[in-house]
Design a protein around this motif. Structure first.
Motif, PDB file in Angstrom:
ATOM      1  N   GLU A 247     -17.654 -14.954 -12.556  1.00 43.53           N
ATOM      2  CA  GLU A 247     -16.849 -14.102 -12.032  1.00 43.53           C
ATOM      3  C   GLU A 247     -16.052 -13.331 -13.203  1.00 43.53           C
ATOM      4  O   GLU A 247     -16.066 -12.253 -12.839  1.00 43.53           O
ATOM      5  CB  GLU A 247     -16.022 -15.129 -11.077  1.00 43.53           C
ATOM      6  CG  GLU A 247     -15.933 -14.903  -9.863  1.00 43.53           C
ATOM      7  CD  GLU A 247     -15.511 -16.154  -8.906  1.00 43.53           C
ATOM      8  OE1 GLU A 247     -13.430 -16.140  -9.482  1.00 43.53           O
ATOM      9  OE2 GLU A 247     -16.176 -16.744  -7.732  1.00 43.53           O
ATOM     10  N   ARG A 248     -15.598 -14.267 -14.090  1.00 42.61           N
ATOM     11  CA  ARG A 248     -14.476 -13.023 -15.392  1.00 42.61           C
ATOM     12  C   ARG A 248     -15.413 -11.847 -16.217  1.00 42.61           C
ATOM     13  O   ARG A 248     -15.506 -11.140 -16.602  1.00 42.61           O
ATOM     14  CB  ARG A 248     -14.072 -13.394 -16.238  1.00 42.61           C
ATOM     15  CG  ARG A 248     -12.205 -14.903 -15.563  1.00 42.61           C
ATOM     16  CD  ARG A 248     -11.836 -15.459 -16.587  1.00 42.61           C
ATOM     17  NE  ARG A 248     -12.296 -16.379 -17.657  1.00 42.61           N
ATOM     18  CZ  ARG A 248     -13.031 -17.924 -17.145  1.00 42.61           C
ATOM     19  NH1 ARG A 248     -11.862 -18.729 -16.443  1.00 42.61           N
ATOM     20  NH2 ARG A 248     -13.087 -18.503 -17.800  1.00 42.61           N
ATOM     21  N   LEU A 253     -18.284  -6.754 -17.664  1.00 44.17           N
ATOM     22  CA  LEU A 253     -19.439  -6.140 -17.457  1.00 44.17           C
ATOM     23  C   LEU A 253     -19.298  -5.049 -16.689  1.00 44.17           C
ATOM     24  O   LEU A 253     -19.001  -3.727 -17.034  1.00 44.17           O
ATOM     25  CB  LEU A 253     -20.178  -6.979 -16.973  1.00 44.17           C
ATOM     26  CG  LEU A 253     -21.706  -6.133 -17.024  1.00 44.17           C
ATOM     27  CD1 LEU A 253     -22.432  -5.714 -18.572  1.00 44.17           C
ATOM     28  CD2 LEU A 253     -22.644  -7.193 -16.194  1.00 44.17           C
ATOM     29  N   GLN A 254     -19.108  -4.872 -15.467  1.00 45.71           N
ATOM     30  CA  GLN A 254     -18.788  -4.104 -14.594  1.00 45.71           C
ATOM     31  C   GLN A 254     -17.465  -2.620 -15.178  1.00 45.71           C
ATOM     32  O   GLN A 254     -17.952  -2.007 -14.855  1.00 45.71           O
ATOM     33  CB  GLN A 254     -18.356  -4.040 -12.917  1.00 45.71           C
ATOM     34  CG  GLN A 254     -18.004  -3.124 -12.171  1.00 45.71           C
ATOM     35  CD  GLN A 254     -19.363  -2.798 -12.012  1.00 45.71           C
ATOM     36  OE1 GLN A 254     -20.141  -3.311 -11.922  1.00 45.71           O
ATOM     37  NE2 GLN A 254     -19.790  -1.383 -11.404  1.00 45.71           N
ATOM     38  N   GLN A 255     -16.303  -3.102 -15.543  1.00 42.93           N
ATOM     39  CA  GLN A 255     -15.128  -2.152 -16.185  1.00 42.93           C
ATOM     40  C   GLN A 255     -16.113  -1.565 -16.858  1.00 42.93           C
ATOM     41  O   GLN A 255     -15.596  -0.011 -17.443  1.00 42.93           O
ATOM     42  CB  GLN A 255     -14.115  -2.968 -16.585  1.00 42.93           C
ATOM     43  CG  GLN A 255     -12.550  -2.195 -16.769  1.00 42.93           C
ATOM     44  CD  GLN A 255     -12.331  -0.937 -15.908  1.00 42.93           C
ATOM     45  OE1 GLN A 255     -12.206  -1.245 -14.738  1.00 42.93           O
ATOM     46  NE2 GLN A 255     -12.003   0.061 -16.405  1.00 42.93           N
ATOM     47  N   TYR A 256     -16.777  -2.337 -17.775  1.00 41.85           N
ATOM     48  CA  TYR A 256     -16.971  -1.142 -19.099  1.00 41.85           C
ATOM     49  C   TYR A 256     -17.736  -0.827 -18.921  1.00 41.85           C
ATOM     50  O   TYR A 256     -18.574   0.537 -19.249  1.00 41.85           O
ATOM     51  CB  TYR A 256     -17.956  -2.557 -20.329  1.00 41.85           C
ATOM     52  CG  TYR A 256     -18.240  -2.292 -21.667  1.00 41.85           C
ATOM     53  CD1 TYR A 256     -17.229  -2.284 -22.700  1.00 41.85           C
ATOM     54  CD2 TYR A 256     -19.615  -1.630 -21.882  1.00 41.85           C
ATOM     55  CE1 TYR A 256     -17.737  -0.896 -23.797  1.00 41.85           C
ATOM     56  CE2 TYR A 256     -20.092  -1.439 -23.358  1.00 41.85           C
ATOM     57  CZ  TYR A 256     -19.126  -0.951 -24.187  1.00 41.85           C
ATOM     58  OH  TYR A 256     -19.456  -0.487 -24.985  1.00 41.85           O
ATOM     59  N   MET A 257     -19.509  -1.175 -17.785  1.00 40.48           N
ATOM     60  CA  MET A 257     -20.046  -0.021 -17.653  1.00 40.48           C
ATOM     61  C   MET A 257     -19.312   1.957 -17.144  1.00 40.48           C
ATOM     62  O   MET A 257     -19.466   2.967 -17.607  1.00 40.48           O
ATOM     63  CB  MET A 257     -21.024  -0.280 -16.395  1.00 40.48           C
ATOM     64  CG  MET A 257     -22.016  -1.711 -17.028  1.00 40.48           C
ATOM     65  SD  MET A 257     -22.698  -2.344 -15.855  1.00 40.48           S
ATOM     66  CE  MET A 257     -24.175  -0.867 -15.838  1.00 40.48           C
ATOM     67  N   VAL A 263     -25.192   3.986 -17.313  1.00 41.67           N
ATOM     68  CA  VAL A 263     -26.166   4.066 -16.691  1.00 41.67           C
ATOM     69  C   VAL A 263     -27.290   5.469 -17.314  1.00 41.67           C
ATOM     70  O   VAL A 263     -27.837   5.030 -17.554  1.00 41.67           O
ATOM     71  CB  VAL A 263     -25.881   4.656 -14.908  1.00 41.67           C
ATOM     72  CG1 VAL A 263     -27.059   4.928 -14.325  1.00 41.67           C
ATOM     73  CG2 VAL A 263     -25.076   3.644 -14.283  1.00 41.67           C
ATOM     74  N   THR A 264     -26.332   6.468 -17.664  1.00 38.96           N
ATOM     75  CA  THR A 264     -26.843   7.127 -18.502  1.00 38.96           C
ATOM     76  C   THR A 264     -27.183   7.163 -19.640  1.00 38.96           C
ATOM     77  O   THR A 264     -28.427   7.140 -20.674  1.00 38.96           O
ATOM     78  CB  THR A 264     -26.107   8.251 -18.829  1.00 38.96           C
ATOM     79  OG1 THR A 264     -25.304   9.152 -17.558  1.00 38.96           O
ATOM     80  CG2 THR A 264     -26.677   9.738 -19.179  1.00 38.96           C
ATOM     81  N   VAL A 265     -26.523   6.401 -20.173  1.00 35.73           N
ATOM     82  CA  VAL A 265     -26.343   5.776 -21.515  1.00 35.73           C
ATOM     83  C   VAL A 265     -28.490   4.691 -21.590  1.00 35.73           C
ATOM     84  O   VAL A 265     -28.779   4.840 -22.593  1.00 35.73           O
ATOM     85  CB  VAL A 265     -25.628   5.269 -22.476  1.00 35.73           C
ATOM     86  CG1 VAL A 265     -26.146   4.718 -23.540  1.00 35.73           C
ATOM     87  CG2 VAL A 265     -24.462   5.891 -22.767  1.00 35.73           C
ATOM     88  N   GLU A 266     -28.102   4.243 -21.005  1.00 33.86           N
ATOM     89  CA  GLU A 266     -29.336   2.918 -20.203  1.00 33.86           C
ATOM     90  C   GLU A 266     -30.674   3.498 -20.351  1.00 33.86           C
ATOM     91  O   GLU A 266     -31.535   3.422 -21.246  1.00 33.86           O
ATOM     92  CB  GLU A 266     -29.015   2.166 -19.636  1.00 33.86           C
ATOM     93  CG  GLU A 266     -30.658   0.780 -19.559  1.00 33.86           C
ATOM     94  CD  GLU A 266     -29.766   0.399 -18.328  1.00 33.86           C
ATOM     95  OE1 GLU A 266     -29.047   0.263 -17.490  1.00 33.86           O
ATOM     96  OE2 GLU A 266     -30.346  -0.625 -17.887  1.00 33.86           O
ATOM     97  N   GLU A 416     -23.929 -13.092 -20.959  1.00 33.42           N
ATOM     98  CA  GLU A 416     -22.749 -13.974 -20.862  1.00 33.42           C
ATOM     99  C   GLU A 416     -22.539 -13.674 -19.418  1.00 33.42           C
ATOM    100  O   GLU A 416     -23.150 -15.041 -18.545  1.00 33.42           O
ATOM    101  CB  GLU A 416     -21.610 -13.295 -21.341  1.00 33.42           C
ATOM    102  CG  GLU A 416     -20.414 -14.462 -21.006  1.00 33.42           C
ATOM    103  CD  GLU A 416     -19.026 -13.728 -21.859  1.00 33.42           C
ATOM    104  OE1 GLU A 416     -17.770 -14.589 -21.643  1.00 33.42           O
ATOM    105  OE2 GLU A 416     -19.352 -12.840 -22.372  1.00 33.42           O
ATOM    106  N   VAL A 417     -22.886 -12.716 -18.766  1.00 32.73           N
ATOM    107  CA  VAL A 417     -23.075 -12.603 -16.893  1.00 32.73           C
ATOM    108  C   VAL A 417     -23.970 -14.254 -16.859  1.00 32.73           C
ATOM    109  O   VAL A 417     -24.640 -14.403 -16.056  1.00 32.73           O
ATOM    110  CB  VAL A 417     -23.075 -10.875 -16.562  1.00 32.73           C
ATOM    111  CG1 VAL A 417     -23.134 -11.261 -15.243  1.00 32.73           C
ATOM    112  CG2 VAL A 417     -21.526 -10.662 -17.080  1.00 32.73           C
TER     113      VAL A 417
END
Length: 743
Positions: A247-248, A253-257, A263-266, A416-417
Motif C-alpha cells: 500500500e505504501r 508511485l501514484q504521487q510521483y507520477m 504519462v507523457t514522459v513514458e 518496488e510495487v
C-alpha cells in the motif's frame, strides 16, 4: 662418463616391472606373508567362536514421496537419490528410538531382556587393556583441561563440569542402543526399504523391528504438522507486513507520477529511441555518401587539368555526354587525317575540320568541368547533411538523458510495487494451500512385510569370518611384503645398477651361507664351485674392461665396512694368479688392516713404514704355494690419508708395475675416510664392491659422486653376497651342475 653418471644419480626413472618381479618379491618375503596370514586367521577364529550370537528380524516398507494431485502429472516425478538416504537417517534417529522405547515400555516391561544384569566375571586381557588406555587418555585430557581452565572463572568451570558430567537417562540409553542396532537398506530398483534389528533375544528383535515402523510413521507425521504450523504462522505474519508495504509503495508511485507527469514522459521514452535510431541510420548513410564523394574529389584533384586522365575516373567515363563527345572527337580526328591526305593545312576544308575539332574539345572540357563542379557541390551538400544529422542526434541524446533521469525514480518505485505485489500474492496462495494440505502426509509409508520371529542366529557367521580373515591376512601380508620391499633401498639387481649409473657390473659373487665361514680360501679348496666361477667371471670382465690392455694397478674399495672388498681383493688375486699372472696385493687400509692376518704374515714393517721414511725399501712377502705377493700395511700411522696421497706412493706404484702384471690396492671404504679417493687418482682403475641387500643406493650415490669428482676411473661394480634364490636364474645351473664337486 662422469656427466652420464651424475645424470643417472640425479634422475631415478621408474623401470618397468614384470610379473616375475612380483613373484620374486612374494617368495622373498614369504615369512611376512605367512605370519600376517596366520595372525589374521587366528583372530577371525577367536572372534567367531567367542562372539555372542545375535538374532535379526527384518521388515519391508514401501516409502515414496506424496505429490498429492500433482502426482497425476508425470512431469512431477523426478529422480531423487538422496530421498531414501534421508528417510534412513530419520528411521535410525534417536527420536524414533525414544518412540519405540515408550511404545514397548522397554524401560519397565522388557528391561531385563534389553539390558540383563552383568555378572561379576574376571575381565579379559583385551578389556583390561582398553580400560588402561582409556584411563591414560582421560588423564591426559584432564591434565590439559585443567591447565586451560585455570584462567576461566568459577562460574564457567561449574557450567563446563555440569555439561560434561550430566549422565544420560535410561530412556535415552535404550533409544541410542536401538538406533545403533538398526540397519536400513533400500531394495535395489524399488521404493521398498528393508529395516532390520539384531539382538540376543529373538523376541526383542521382532518387537523392536515392528515398533520402529510405527514410530517412524508417527515421527514423519509430527514433522509435517510442526512444519505446517510454523509455516502458517510465519506466512500470516509476513503477509500482513507485505500488504502494508504494498500500500505504501503504490501511494508513493501514484504521487510521483502526478508530480512529474510521467504519462507523457513514458510516451516520449517510447518514441525517442525510434527517432534516435532513424537519425543514426540517416547519419550512417550520409557519412558513407560523404566519404564516397570525398574519395572521388581526391581522385579528381590528383588528375588536375588532364582531361584524358580525368575521363578514366568512373563518374567521367560513364557520363553519356562525354561518351558522345569522345566519339565525335574521334571521328573528327579521323576526318582530319583523311582530308590531310587530299588538302593542305590552309585549305578551307581543313580549316573547317580543325575548327570543328577545336569546338568539340572545348565542349568536352566544359562538360568535364561541369562534372567536377557538380561533384564538389554534391560533396558540400553531403557534408552539410551529415553535420546536421550529428547535431540532431546530439539533441536527441540530451533529450533522452533528461527523460531517463526523470524516469529512473519512477522505475524504482514501480519495481518496488511489482515485487511487493508478487510477494504478497504468493504468500496468500501459500497460506491457502497450507490450510488445505496441513493434514496430509508428505511421505507415503506402507508395510509390505512385517517382521517374523527369527529362528536361527544371523551372526557370527563362522565360515564367512574365516574366509574374510583368510582374505585379509593374505592380501594384508602381500601388501606388507611389497611395502617392506618398497622401503628397502638396498641394491638387489645388476640391471638396476647399470641402468642408474651407466657403469658395467663386472660380475656377481654368490653367497656361501653361514656354514662356509673361510671364504678367503674357499676357491682354493673348491675350484669348481659357483663362488670360483663368480670370480672367474669378474676376471674375464676385468681383462676386457680396457681397449688396449688390462689395467695394471687396480683399486678395490666399497662404500661402507663389511661389504666384502678385502675378500674380493684376495679371491680376485688368486683367480688372476691361476691364469699365470704375477699379482701383488697392497694392503692400503692403514687404519684397519686385515691382509697380514688372512695370509698369516708379520706386519712389523710394511707400506706405512716405506711411505713415512722409516724404511728404505718396501718389504714384499711372497705367499707360499701361490703366484701372489703381499705388501702389508705396516704399523698404523697417525696420518694415513696424507701418506697415501704422497709422492712416494706414486713412486712405489711405478716400481711395482715393472715387476707384477697386476697390483691390487685394498683400501678403506669411500664413505668413511678419504684414503680411497687419494688412491683412485693414481690407480689405473677402481672396482667398487657393493653388498647385495646391504649397500643402499643413497650410500652409492654419494660414493660414486666423490669418485667422479676426483676424476677416478671406475672400471665397474662387483655385486657381492648374491643369494641363489635372488639371483633370478643366473646361478641355478651352478648349484645343480657342481653339487657333486662341492660334496
Amino acid at each position: 662418463m662422469s656427466e652420464h653418471i651424475q645424470q643417472q644419480i640425479e634422475t631415478d626413472d621408474e623401470q618397468e616391472i614384470h610379473l616375475r618381479d612380483y613373484l620374486q618379491v612374494i617368495r622373498k618375503r614369504a615369512n611376512i606373508i605367512v605370519t600376517v596370514l596366520v595372525l589374521a586367521v587366528l583372530i577371525s577364529i577367536i572372534r567367531a567362536y567367542t562372539a555372542v550370537p545375535l538374532y535379526s528380524a527384518s521388515t519391508d516398507v514401501l516409502i515414496e514421496r506424496n505429490y498429492g494431485t500433482r502426482g497425476l502429472d508425470q512431469d512431477y516425478y523426478r529422480y531423487e537419490p538422496e530421498f531414501l538416504d534421508t528417510q534412513a537417517q530419520i528411521i535410525t534417529s534417536v527420536n524414533v528410538g525414544r518412540r519405540v522405547v515408550k511404545e514397548l515400555d522397554l524401560t519397565g516391561r522388557y528391561r531385563s531382556l534389553i539390558m540383563p544384569e552383568q555378572k561379576a566375571v574376571e575381565p579379559s586381557l583385551l578389556s583390561r587393556l582398553k580400560k588402561t588406555v582409556r584411563g591414560w587418555f582421560s588423564g591426559v585430557v584432564s591434565f590439559f583441561s585443567s591447565a586451560e581452565n585455570a584462567t576461566t572463572t568459577a562460574n564457567d568451570m561449574l557450567v563446563q563440569s555440569m555439561a560434561g558430567m550430566e549422565p544420560l537417562s535410561e530412556e535415552d540409553q535404550f533409544a541410542r542402543m536401538i538406533s545403533g542396532g538398526l540397519f536400513v537398506s533400500p531394495v535395489p530398483d524399488t521404493k521398498i526399504v528393508s529395516i532390520s534389528y539384531s539382538h540376543e533375544n529373538p523376541v526383542i528383535a521382532k518387537l523392536v523391528t515392528n515398533a520402529v515402523v510405527k514410530a517412524y510413521m508417527d515421527e514423519m507425521l509430527e514433522i509435517k504438522l510442526a512444519s505446517t504450523s510454523y509455516s502458517l504462522q510465519w506466512m500470516s505474519s509476513k503477509a500482513e507486513q507485505e500488504r502494508e508495504k504494498l500500500e505504501r509503495a503504490e501511494r508513493a508511485l501514484q504521487q510521483y507520477m502526478r508530480d512529474n507527469d510521467l504519462v507523457t514522459v513514458e510516451n516520449s521514452l517510447s518514441v525517442t529511441p525510434e527517432k534516435l535510431n532513424e537519425f543514426s541510420s540517416q547519419l550512417s548513410r550520409a557519412e558513407s555518401e560523404r566519404k564516397d564523394l570525398e574519395s572521388l574529389l581526391k581522385q579528381i584533384r590528383e588528375a588536375g587539368t588532364d582531361t584524358d586522365k580525368l575521363e578514366t575516373i568512373p563518374v567521367f567515363a560513364e557520363n553519356k555526354v562525354l561518351k558522345d563527345l569522345r566519339e565525335k572527337v574521334y571521328k573528327a580526328r579521323q576526318s582530319i587525317t583523311e582530308l590531310s591526305k587530299k588538302f593542305g593545312p590552309k585549305h578551307p576544308t581543313m580549316i573547317k575540320a580543325n575548327e570543328e575539332l577545336s569546338n568539340l574539345q572545348k565542349e568536352r572540357r566544359f562538360e568535364v568541368q561541369r562534372i567536377v563542379s557538380s561533384t564538389e557541390n554534391a560533396y558540400e551538400l553531403a557534408d552539410s547533411k551529415a553535420r546536421n544529422l550529428e547535431e540532431l542526434i546530439a539533441e536527441t541524446k540530451t533529450e533522452m538523458l533528461d527523460m531517463n533521469e526523470k524516469f529512473i525514480q519512477y522505475s524504482i518505485l514501480k519495481r518496488e510495487v511489482d515485487s511487493s505485489r508478487v510477494l504478497y500474492d504468493t504468500l496468500q496462495t501459500s497460506i491457502k494451500k497450507e490450510g488445505v494440505t496441513d493434514q496430509s502426509q508428505s511421505v507415503n509409508i506402507w508395510v509390505v512385510r512385517e517382521a517374523d520371529l527369527p529362528i536361527a542366529p544371523s551372526s557370527p557367521n563362522k565360515r564367512r569370518s574365516l574366509l574374510i580373515g583368510l582374505a585379509l591376512g593374505l592380501f594384508g601380508g602381500i601388501g606388507l611384503a611389497f611395502l617392506v620391499e618398497y622401503l628397502d633401498n638396498t641394491i638387489k639387481s645388476e640391471t638396476e645398477l647399470e641402468r642408474r649409473y651407466g657403469i658395467p657390473v663386472l660380475g656377481s659373487v654368490v653367497h656361501l651361507g653361514k656354514a662356509k665361514e673361510n671364504i678367503e680360501s674357499y676357491i682354493i679348496q673348491q675350484p669348481l664351485s659357483p663362488l670360483a666361477e663368480s670370480y672367474r667371471l669378474v676376471r674375464s670382465s676385468l681383462l676386457l674392461s680396457s681397449a688396449e690392455k688390462p689395467p695394471g694397478v687396480i683399486l678395490v674399495t666399497s662404500m661402507m665396512q663389511g661389504e666384502g672388498k678385502t675378500v674380493t681383493s684376495v679371491n680376485l688375486a688368486r683367480i688372476l694368479a691361476q691364469g699365470g699372472k704375477k699379482v701383488l696385493i697392497v694392503d692400503c687400509d692403514l687404519r684397519r688392516p686385515r691382509m697380514h692376518t688372512i695370509f698369516a704374515l708379520r706386519n712389523e714393517s710394511g707400506l706405512s713404514s716405506f711411505l713415512s721414511g722409516n724404511s728404505d725399501k718396501a718389504i714384499i712377502g711372497a705367499i707360499p704355494g701361490e703366484n701372489i705377493a703381499l705388501l702389508t700395511s705396516g704399523p698404523k700411522p697417525p696420518n694415513p690419508a696424507e701418506l697415501l696421497a704422497s709422492k712416494k706412493m706414486e713412486e712405489l706404484l711405478d716400481l711395482v708395475r715393472q715387476r707384477f702384471d697386476f697390483v691390487l690396492l685394498d683400501s678403506p671404504p669411500v664413505q668413511t675416510v678419504t684414503d680411497s679417493l687419494a688412491l683412485s687418482r693414481v690407480a689405473d682403475g677402481t672396482i667398487v664392491v657393493v653388498r647385495f641387500g646391504k649397500t643402499t643406493y643413497d650410500m652409492l650415490n654419494g660414493g660414486i659422486k666423490k669418485l667422479t669428482d676426483v676424476r677416478g676411473h671406475i672400471l665397474g661394480f662387483v655385486l657381492n653376497g648374491l643369494k641363489t634364490r635372488d639371483a633370478r636364474g643366473y646361478y641355478y645351473g651352478y648349484s645343480s651342475s657342481y653339487a657333486s664337486d662341492e660334496a
